[in-house]
Design a protein around this motif. Structure first.
Motif, PDB file in Angstrom:
ATOM      1  N   ARG A  12       1.105   7.358  -7.882  1.00 14.74           N
ATOM      2  CA  ARG A  12       1.347   6.059  -7.251  1.00 14.74           C
ATOM      3  C   ARG A  12       2.275   5.210  -8.108  1.00 14.74           C
ATOM      4  NH1 ARG A  12      -4.259   6.620  -6.386  1.00 14.74           N
ATOM      5  NH2 ARG A  12      -4.748   5.144  -8.064  1.00 14.74           N
ATOM      6  N   GLU A  19       0.051  13.132   0.269  1.00 12.18           N
ATOM      7  CA  GLU A  19      -0.964  12.153   0.665  1.00 12.18           C
ATOM      8  C   GLU A  19      -2.195  12.261  -0.235  1.00 12.18           C
ATOM      9  OE1 GLU A  19      -1.487  13.142   4.735  1.00 12.18           O
ATOM     10  OE2 GLU A  19       0.442  12.281   5.360  1.00 12.18           O
ATOM     11  N   ALA A  20      -2.564  13.498  -0.563  1.00 13.98           N
ATOM     12  CA  ALA A  20      -3.709  13.702  -1.449  1.00 13.98           C
ATOM     13  C   ALA A  20      -3.410  13.170  -2.851  1.00 13.98           C
ATOM     14  CB  ALA A  20      -4.062  15.195  -1.508  1.00 13.98           C
ATOM     15  N   LYS A  21      -2.190  13.409  -3.336  1.00 13.12           N
ATOM     16  CA  LYS A  21      -1.794  12.895  -4.649  1.00 13.12           C
ATOM     17  C   LYS A  21      -1.800  11.369  -4.651  1.00 13.12           C
ATOM     18  CE  LYS A  21       1.130  16.800  -6.041  1.00 13.12           C
ATOM     19  NZ  LYS A  21       2.533  17.244  -6.308  1.00 13.12           N
ATOM     20  N   TRP A  22      -1.322  10.793  -3.569  1.00 14.49           N
ATOM     21  CA  TRP A  22      -1.280   9.338  -3.491  1.00 14.49           C
ATOM     22  C   TRP A  22      -2.688   8.751  -3.586  1.00 14.49           C
ATOM     23  CZ3 TRP A  22       2.141   5.491  -3.806  1.00 14.49           C
ATOM     24  CH2 TRP A  22       1.709   4.206  -3.437  1.00 14.49           C
ATOM     25  N   GLU A  23      -3.637   9.375  -2.922  1.00 11.61           N
ATOM     26  CA  GLU A  23      -5.004   8.866  -2.928  1.00 11.61           C
ATOM     27  C   GLU A  23      -5.717   9.124  -4.244  1.00 11.61           C
ATOM     28  OE1 GLU A  23      -6.275   6.972  -0.697  1.00 11.61           O
ATOM     29  OE2 GLU A  23      -4.607   7.162   0.728  1.00 11.61           O
ATOM     30  N   GLY A  24      -5.361  10.233  -4.921  1.00 11.62           N
ATOM     31  CA  GLY A  24      -6.154  10.626  -6.076  1.00 11.62           C
ATOM     32  C   GLY A  24      -5.510  10.548  -7.443  1.00 11.62           C
ATOM     33  N   SER A  66      -3.291   8.283 -10.004  1.00 12.81           N
ATOM     34  CA  SER A  66      -2.693   6.967 -10.271  1.00 12.81           C
ATOM     35  C   SER A  66      -1.263   7.100 -10.793  1.00 12.81           C
ATOM     36  CB  SER A  66      -3.548   6.200 -11.286  1.00 12.81           C
ATOM     37  OG  SER A  66      -3.622   6.908 -12.521  1.00 12.81           O
ATOM     38  N   ARG A  86       0.983  16.665   3.301  1.00 11.58           N
ATOM     39  CA  ARG A  86      -0.458  16.486   3.077  1.00 11.58           C
ATOM     40  C   ARG A  86      -0.777  16.492   1.587  1.00 11.58           C
ATOM     41  NH1 ARG A  86      -0.889  19.801   7.746  1.00 11.58           N
ATOM     42  NH2 ARG A  86      -1.121  21.682   6.461  1.00 11.58           N
ATOM     43  N   ARG A 107       0.821  -1.218   0.000  1.00 10.95           N
ATOM     44  CA  ARG A 107       0.000   0.000   0.000  1.00 10.95           C
ATOM     45  C   ARG A 107       0.853   1.265   0.000  1.00 10.95           C
ATOM     46  NH1 ARG A 107      -4.657   2.517   0.825  1.00 10.95           N
ATOM     47  NH2 ARG A 107      -4.811   4.174   2.383  1.00 10.95           N
ATOM     48  N   ARG A 108       2.015   1.232   0.647  1.00  9.73           N
ATOM     49  CA  ARG A 108       2.896   2.396   0.690  1.00  9.73           C
ATOM     50  C   ARG A 108       4.319   1.950   0.359  1.00  9.73           C
ATOM     51  NH1 ARG A 108      -1.379   4.610   0.979  1.00  9.73           N
ATOM     52  NH2 ARG A 108      -2.025   6.303   2.372  1.00  9.73           N
TER      53      ARG A 108
END
Length: 232
Positions: A170, A160-165, A167, A157, A139-140
């Motif tokens: 990631r 973190e937002a880039k990671w979630e939104g 692809s 932060r 996951r990380r």
């Protein structure tokens, strides 16, 4: 001698920085977090320059190669104890470093061969490379986790937002983690070759130079790749 190492304002791009590499000191106080470049300099001085200077200083003083290597290898142990005191807990990265240190100490006690002591450095980079490779599908991945800890709160932060939104972000983190893994595995092989083919007194400085050159290349290429991924 454990030798471990970029840019200070690469905070906006998915870019591994400094010794986002192995273990990490405790988190600085709020509002005083270290920048990636300052952490890189601190790691270089503590994990590379100091042990290297101690080794060659002892050799100039007439100390034999084996003893000089043993004494200079105490520096990373002191660094580890200091990190444990700062963290006041045993984190995963600290436990990893501790296990390598214990294995390294065992090798030191079981041999009087300076070349084997030099080759033992390859154990750390090999295990670190394998550890990074193992984190790629998780996951990380390693590069993300290591770098985000060094960023200012606001930038962390954003990551973190880039990671979630995003692809592409990631994917960039995973690709760069794989690249760092390959680099450390190659470094491990090169250390063994140098330890058994070159003059003993030449190996410590060449090992340090190899590590620094490798990190610079991976960091630069990673930054270019990361920017292109996000731009695409």
């Amino acid at each position: 001698m454990n030798m471990r190492t970029s840019t200070s304002t690469a905070e906006k791009s998915p870019m591994p920085t400094g010794e986002a590499v192995a273990s990490r000191a405790g988190e600085p106080a709020a509002g005083r977090r270290r920048t990636p470049s300052s952490e890189m300099v601190r790691r270089f001085l503590g994990d590379v320059a100091l042990p290297l200077g101690l080794y060659y200083g002892l050799r100039l003083a007439g100390v034999n190669q084996w003893l000089a290597l043993v004494v200079s290898s105490v520096v990373p142990v002191v660094q580890l104890i200091r990190r444990l005191a700062i963290e006041r807990r045993v984190s995963g990265t600290t436990l990893f470093t501790l296990s390598i240190t214990v294995c390294s100490a065992a090798v030191t006690l079981l041999t009087g061969d300076p070349r084997l002591l030099l080759a033992r450095e390859s154990y750390f980079t090999a295990i670190l490379g394998l550890w990074m490779a193992g984190s790629v599908p998780t996951r990380r991945p390693f590069v993300y986790m290591a770098t985000v800890k060094l960023l200012p709160e606001a930038t962390a932060r954003e990551w973190e937002a880039k990671w979630e939104g995003i692809s592409g972000f990631r994917r960039a983190m995973r690709v760069m983690t794989a690249a760092w893994s390959a680099a450390f595995l190659l470094d491990s092989v090169a250390r063994v070759v140098m330890a058994y083919t070159l003059p003993v007194d030449l190996v410590p400085v060449l090992s340090a130079a190899l590590l620094i050159a490798m990190l610079v290349v991976v960091v630069r290429l990673g930054k270019v790749y990361g920017k292109r991924q996000l731009a695409g």
